[in-house]
Motif scaffolding. Sequence first.
Motif, PDB file in Angstrom:
ATOM      1  N   UNK A  49      54.125  -2.041  63.740  1.00  0.00           N
ATOM      2  CA  UNK A  49      54.913  -1.516  64.848  1.00  0.00           C
ATOM      3  C   UNK A  49      54.362  -0.161  65.255  1.00  0.00           C
ATOM      4  N   UNK A  50      54.721   0.276  66.424  1.00  0.00           N
ATOM      5  CA  UNK A  50      54.308   1.600  66.869  1.00  0.00           C
ATOM      6  C   UNK A  50      52.915   1.661  67.447  1.00  0.00           C
ATOM      7  N   UNK A  51      52.316   0.514  67.772  1.00  0.00           N
ATOM      8  CA  UNK A  51      50.983   0.528  68.362  1.00  0.00           C
ATOM      9  C   UNK A  51      51.133   0.751  69.861  1.00  0.00           C
ATOM     10  N   UNK A  52      50.461   1.780  70.366  1.00  0.00           N
ATOM     11  CA  UNK A  52      50.490   2.046  71.803  1.00  0.00           C
ATOM     12  C   UNK A  52      49.068   2.062  72.344  1.00  0.00           C
ATOM     13  N   UNK A  53      48.926   1.597  73.552  1.00  0.00           N
ATOM     14  CA  UNK A  53      47.625   1.576  74.223  1.00  0.00           C
ATOM     15  C   UNK A  53      47.733   2.471  75.448  1.00  0.00           C
TER      16      UNK A  53
END
Length: 69
Positions: A49-53
């Motif tokens: 979780x917490x993956x941002x692009x």
Amino acid sequence: MTNLKAPSTAPADLEGGLASLRGDCARMVPHYPVPVRGAVSPVPPSLIHGVTVPPGSARLLDAMSEYGD
């Protein structure tokens, strides 16, 4: 890529090529030892979780035909 700043007895190969790349890699091997580790188990998707692009990266990938189509 040939490191032009490194001292060398051979002339620099500015065009590159597979042989040049393999030589560069062979010279780098001693600088990056492989750590000794045990077996790695896969991470369950529920823990990812917490993956941002960044928007710029997303637009770049969207514009690449092999990724965006």
